[in-house]
Design an enzyme around this catalytic site. Structure first.
Site, PDB file in Angstrom:
ATOM      1  N   SER A  19       0.855  -1.186   0.000  1.00 50.61           N
ATOM      2  CA  SER A  19       0.000   0.000   0.000  1.00 50.61           C
ATOM      3  C   SER A  19       0.889   1.233   0.000  1.00 50.61           C
ATOM      4  O   SER A  19       2.064   1.162   0.393  1.00 50.61           O
ATOM      5  CB  SER A  19      -0.888   0.013   1.252  1.00 50.61           C
ATOM      6  OG  SER A  19      -1.588   1.228   1.405  1.00 50.61           O
ATOM      7  N   TYR A  27      -2.395  -0.814  10.318  1.00 53.18           N
ATOM      8  CA  TYR A  27      -2.427  -1.034   8.868  1.00 53.18           C
ATOM      9  C   TYR A  27      -1.082  -0.654   8.251  1.00 53.18           C
ATOM     10  O   TYR A  27      -0.526  -1.402   7.441  1.00 53.18           O
ATOM     11  CB  TYR A  27      -3.560  -0.211   8.254  1.00 53.18           C
ATOM     12  CG  TYR A  27      -3.789  -0.492   6.789  1.00 53.18           C
ATOM     13  CD1 TYR A  27      -4.546  -1.584   6.385  1.00 53.18           C
ATOM     14  CD2 TYR A  27      -3.274   0.347   5.802  1.00 53.18           C
ATOM     15  CE1 TYR A  27      -4.763  -1.846   5.040  1.00 53.18           C
ATOM     16  CE2 TYR A  27      -3.492   0.099   4.460  1.00 53.18           C
ATOM     17  CZ  TYR A  27      -4.229  -1.003   4.081  1.00 53.18           C
ATOM     18  OH  TYR A  27      -4.445  -1.264   2.747  1.00 53.18           O
TER      19      TYR A  27
END
Length: 253
Positions: free
Chosen positions: A144, A157
């Site tokens: 990501s 995350y």
């Protein structure tokens, strides 16, 4: 006319929706025999139906990537069906609870790490074993933009996606001489069901996300898929250990 993945056997995890679904369709378009994996059985079967309607081959295997026996079964079924594994796109993951670090419950942190990092490790473990027996292959993991930068309120995350990048680099070096390439894609804000859950379709939050993208819009799932398929193809034969930002310029700022 053949595609860049013609005849290749490919596993795609997290393929019930969003980026995984789009990527599975692109792999199929490029001639691959796809094995669709997801814990969401209904969504996975829908993806398979889309591929079949387009005249391509596919198979769905219900898989929870946090369960090692599920992952091993997924790889075994691919090998039993096709005799080998040529490529894999480890895309499955969760967004998890958003909270500042001191407020993040430990069990929520563990859930995010289990799905986004340990799940990728488990998939790679069995995929690499299969590829070593088959003489090589290519793996792409979904990291990501949050694996390249920090985002307040998303510490777990960010930690999981930074971990995916580190895992990708280490494995790329370990198996470079064994004919196995390992890379990852780092999506920015992509128009997916996961992003909708994060924003809760709040127009203010969506506007802020779009404003953060230098390109002036959110990305499409297929734009990540095209990058992942290219990285798995022979066109990327000299690319390994790379973290490809597909983010509209987000991390270039």
């Amino acid at each position: 006319m053949t595609g860049i993945m013609d005849g290749k056997v490919v596993i795609i995890t997290g393929a019930a929706s969003g980026i995984g679904r789009a990527t599975a369709q692109i792999f199929a378009r490029e001639g691959a025999r796809v094995i669709i994996a997801d814990v969401n059985e209904k969504g996975g079967e829908e993806t398979l139906s889309m591929i079949n309607k387009q005249g391509h081959q596919g198979m769905f295997v219900k898989t929870d990537i946090t369960v090692e026996t599920d992952v091993k079964t997924l790889i075994d079924r691919a090998i039993n069906a096709h005799g080998r594994l040529d490529a894999a796109y480890n895309n499955a993951g969760v967004e998890g609870k958003q909270a500042f670090t001191a407020d993040m419950p430990g069990n929520e942190f563990d859930k995010i790490i289990a799905a986004n990092l340990r799940g990728v490790y488990l998939c790679m473990k069995y995929e690499i074993q299969a590829m070593l027996k088959g003489g090589g292959g290519a793996i792409v993991n979904t990291a990501s933009a949050a694996g390249l930068i920090g985002i307040p309120g998303m510490s777990a995350y960010c930690a999981s996606k930074h971990g995916v990048i580190g895992l990708t680099k280490a494995a790329a070096l370990e198996y470079a001489k064994s004919g196995i390439r390992v890379n990852c894609v780092c999506p920015g804000a992509i128009d997916t069901p996961m992003l909708s859950r994060v924003t809760q379709t709040d127009p203010v939050v969506l506007g802020q996300l779009i404003a953060s993208e230098p390109i002036g819009r959110m990305g499409r799932p297929s734009e990540i898929g095209e990058a992942a398929v290219w990285l798995c193809s022979d066109h990327a034969s000299f690319v390994t250990g790379h973290s490809m930002a597909v983010d509209g310029g987000l991390v270039a700022q």
